[in-house]
Design a protein around this motif. Structure first.
Motif, short mmCIF file in Angstrom:
data_model
loop_
_atom_site.label_atom_id
_atom_site.label_comp_id
_atom_site.label_asym_id
_atom_site.label_seq_id
_atom_site.Cartn_x
_atom_site.Cartn_y
_atom_site.Cartn_z
N MET A 1 47.27 26.51 39.92
CA MET A 1 46.64 25.39 40.85
C MET A 1 45.53 26.41 42.00
N ALA A 2 44.44 25.59 42.16
CA ALA A 2 43.13 25.81 43.22
C ALA A 2 43.77 26.21 44.70
N ILE A 3 43.36 27.93 44.96
CA ILE A 3 44.31 28.14 46.20
C ILE A 3 43.42 27.61 47.34
N MET A 4 44.06 27.14 48.49
CA MET A 4 43.49 26.54 49.76
C MET A 4 42.95 27.17 50.43
N ASN A 5 41.83 26.95 51.47
CA ASN A 5 41.90 28.58 52.35
C ASN A 5 42.64 26.60 53.92
N THR A 6 42.28 27.80 54.74
CA THR A 6 43.77 26.95 55.92
C THR A 6 43.13 25.73 56.22
N GLU A 7 41.93 25.11 55.90
CA GLU A 7 41.03 23.90 56.16
C GLU A 7 41.44 22.94 54.57
N ASN A 8 41.92 22.90 53.94
CA ASN A 8 42.85 22.99 52.41
C ASN A 8 41.18 22.43 51.57
N ASN A 9 40.35 23.07 52.23
CA ASN A 9 39.24 23.57 51.10
C ASN A 9 39.09 24.06 50.11
N THR A 10 38.71 24.42 48.63
CA THR A 10 39.13 25.34 48.02
C THR A 10 37.67 26.79 47.92
N PHE A 11 37.21 27.59 47.79
CA PHE A 11 36.17 28.45 48.36
C PHE A 11 35.30 27.70 47.53
N PHE A 12 35.69 27.06 46.35
CA PHE A 12 34.47 26.88 45.08
C PHE A 12 33.65 25.11 46.13
N GLU A 13 34.82 24.38 46.75
CA GLU A 13 34.05 23.42 47.51
C GLU A 13 33.67 24.02 48.68
N SER A 14 33.30 25.10 49.81
CA SER A 14 33.09 25.41 50.38
C SER A 14 31.15 26.14 49.85
N VAL A 15 31.63 26.25 48.66
CA VAL A 15 29.79 27.33 48.43
C VAL A 15 29.42 25.56 48.39
N GLN A 16 29.64 24.50 47.98
CA GLN A 16 29.57 23.04 47.58
C GLN A 16 29.34 22.46 48.65
N ARG A 17 29.21 22.50 49.49
CA ARG A 17 29.55 22.47 50.88
C ARG A 17 28.15 22.96 51.82
N ASN A 18 28.24 24.08 51.31
CA ASN A 18 27.02 25.46 51.74
C ASN A 18 25.52 24.86 51.25
N PHE A 19 25.36 24.54 49.77
CA PHE A 19 24.29 24.02 48.71
C PHE A 19 23.79 22.47 49.81
N ASP A 20 25.01 21.33 49.30
CA ASP A 20 24.24 20.66 49.73
C ASP A 20 23.38 20.50 51.21
N LYS A 21 24.58 20.90 52.16
CA LYS A 21 23.50 21.02 53.74
C LYS A 21 22.79 21.58 53.22
N ALA A 22 22.11 22.65 52.39
CA ALA A 22 21.18 23.33 53.11
C ALA A 22 19.85 22.17 51.06
N ALA A 23 20.33 21.63 50.55
CA ALA A 23 19.93 21.21 49.36
C ALA A 23 19.19 19.79 50.38
N VAL A 87 36.81 31.57 40.34
CA VAL A 87 35.80 31.89 39.88
C VAL A 87 34.25 31.43 39.17
N MET A 88 35.07 30.31 39.38
CA MET A 88 33.78 29.43 39.74
C MET A 88 32.90 29.04 40.97
N ALA A 89 33.26 29.37 41.91
CA ALA A 89 32.80 29.55 43.79
C ALA A 89 31.66 30.99 43.42
N LEU A 90 32.46 31.99 42.72
CA LEU A 90 31.90 33.58 42.46
C LEU A 90 31.07 33.60 41.49
N ALA A 91 30.57 32.66 40.50
CA ALA A 91 30.15 32.47 39.49
C ALA A 91 28.68 32.32 40.14
N ALA A 92 28.88 30.74 41.31
CA ALA A 92 27.75 30.10 41.65
C ALA A 92 27.20 30.71 42.71
N LEU A 93 28.03 31.90 43.53
CA LEU A 93 26.93 32.49 44.81
C LEU A 93 26.17 33.37 43.97
#
Ligand code: NAD
Length: 474
Positions: A1-23, A87-93
């Motif tokens: 199961m994906a590890i959640m941070n304290t905001e209940n987002n996965t690391f990958f979701e955090s990366v996607q969120r940063n991407f969307d803001k910039a996009a 690993v998906m988050a790290l690969a995207a970065l």
């Protein structure tokens, strides 16, 4: 199961969120953006390895985030936190990082879910070799396909096991050495790779603190000298970062390891702390320093620059408000969650994002890959030529002026560049150039985004153009 941070987002979701803001600040249509964001190939494997008398089933991954440029490139991590989303988050970065520093690779990352401290070197070798043969079987490794490197929990030793396994399964591949970077020098490694990420972090922060306008807003003087630094994680990246800061006259006021933190406002001597760690098994109880048994408290101490260099999500919504640093340099990947990032931003803290700041490793990995493909050490062809040319120049100057250059000056000028000099100067130039590019984008946002958004915009613009010019989107 994906590890959640304290905001209940996965690391990958955090990366996607940063991407969307910039996009939102780019000109690309939804389809191009969706393609840039998507993970292109994901390999999830489970394989058996005999450890002592027991068979253990090992879980492992390799993710190729983007094929817009090949090979894919990214480290291999040994950690119990490894899962597919991490690993998906790290690969995207890695994809965005390569674009920012103009390294012509797509992003990739690998992970093996193990606690490397629990295994002997013999067992780690078995696990690494078996993982490599699985990558070979699935065509997930090769000089033109996907090229791993060290990351959390791995180093040159693991890279040489990977090279040896790949070579024995691909006999006659003349480019085999380029299947992995971060190797020992004797196996085709490049001088300067070990310290590259930490040195890149130093160059990046040194550049950031050189802008008078930016420092004035933070109430800081320009320059590294005298800056008070806290580093979390004294592994490959953290140790070298701390070392370069200390050498440049900064003061290491705090150091943090997994089993405790220490703080001394008069400064800590890095090598003395390392020696203390060797003899006692930890950094706690270092003479003259205050102890924090909970390492997380170390992050909240007073300093000018805080450098997390361990794992992700260590600054989250519950501790972000207590961070006292004026600058946070993300040497680790993803150390700040998306919500914490907003809190730091609202407090006026300058955050240098991971996608830029820790790109020194992949930059020098690129130099190593080029060295392996060209089969020649950097500086080999031109060193003597430069020596001779500088000698002639000095002779001409001496005869024209009638004055003698001192022996010391002559020695300094006559030294043609060695491999290490060229690697360090290539890295320095890359980190300075990329920071200026990101900062210019940041300034052009006129307050509508931070440096992370600027870094993602920089990456999306380059990758978007590459996709368009590939002709995939008619
Ligand atoms: P490493 O394994 O060499 O070192 C990690 C260090 O962090 C170890 O000393 C470990 O004991 C310590 N640590 C673990 N948990 C901790 C905690 N809770 N608090 C404090 N310290 C803790 O790993 P590394 O290669 O230095 O990688 C560190 C980070 O940098 C990772 O996020 C990695 O993805 C990133 N990174 C590494 C490279 C590279 O070239 N190695 C390149 C880019 C990014």
């Amino acid at each position: 199961m994906a590890i959640m941070n304290t905001e209940n987002n996965t690391f990958f979701e955090s990366v996607q969120r940063n991407f969307d803001k910039a996009a939102a600040h780019t000109r690309f249509d939804k389809g191009v953006l969706a393609q840039i964001k998507a993970c292109n190939s994901i390999l999830r494997i489970k394989f058996p390895v005999k450890i002592g008398e027991q068979v253990e089933v090992i879980e492992a991954y390799r993710v190729q985030h983007s094929h817009h440029k090949l090979p894919c490139k990214g480290g291999i991590r040994f950690s119990m936190e490894v899962d597919q989303e991490e690993v998906m988050a790290l690969a995207a970065l890695m994809t965005y990082k390569c674009a920012i520093v103009n390294v012509p690779f797509g992003g990739g990352k690998g992970g093996i879910k193990i606690d490397s401290k629990k295994y002997s070197a013999f067992d780690l070798e078995k696990i690494t070799r078996r993982y490599t043969s699985e990558l070979c079987k699935k065509n997930f490794i090769g000089p033109g396909i996907d090229v791993p490197a060290p990351d959390y929990g791995t180093g040159a030793r693991e890279m040489s096991w990977i090279l040896d396994t790949y070579s024995s399964l691909n006999p006659g591949d003349i480019n085999a050495q380029a299947c992995v970077t971060g190797k020992p020098i004797s196996q085709g490694g490049v001088r300067g790779r070990t310290e590259a990420t930490g040195l890149g972090v130093f160059y990046g922060l040194r550049e950031a603190v050189s802008f008078a306008d930016d420092m004035e807003k933070l109430g800081l003087e320009t320059g590294v000298e005298g800056k008070r630094i806290i580093v979390q994680g004294l592994g490959n990246v953290g140790y070298h970062t701390a070392k370069y800061f200390q050498e440049a006259g900064a003061k290491l006021v705090g150091l943090i390891e997994f089993n405790g933190a220490i703080y001394n406002e008069d400064g800590l001597d890095l090598d003395a702390v390392q020696a203390h760690r060797q003899t006692t098994g930890g950094i706690l109880n270092f003479p003259g320093a205050v102890n924090f048994a909970d390492p997380a408290e170390g992050l909240e101490q007073d300093c000018d620059i805080l450098i997390p260099a361990a794992l992700e999500s260590v600054i989250h919504k519950d501790n972000a408000d207590r961070i006292k640093a004026k600058i946070v340099g993300e040497a680790a990947n993803g150390p700040i969650t998306a919500e914490a990032d907003e809190i730091l931003h609202s407090k006026g803290i300058l955050v240098l994002p991971d996608v830029y700041l820790n790109a020194g490793g992949v930059t020098v990995s690129y130099f190593e890959w080029l060295k392996n493909l060209s089969r020649v050490r950097y500086g080999r062809l031109e060193k003597r030529f430069n020596d001779n040319m500088y000698k002639e120049l000095i002779d001409i100057i001496e005869s024209m002026t009638g004055k003698r250059v001192s022996d010391l000056e002559r020695k300094t000028i006559l030294r043609g560049p060695d491999e290490i000099d060229l690697v360090h100067s290539g890295l320095e130039d890359t980190m300075i150039g990329a920071y200026r590019e990101i900062r210019d984008i940041h300034v052009s946002l006129e307050g509508k985004g931070d440096l992370r958004t600027a870094a993602f915009i920089c990456a999306i613009n380059k990758i978007g153009v590459a996709y368009e010019e590939l002709g995939i989107f008619p």
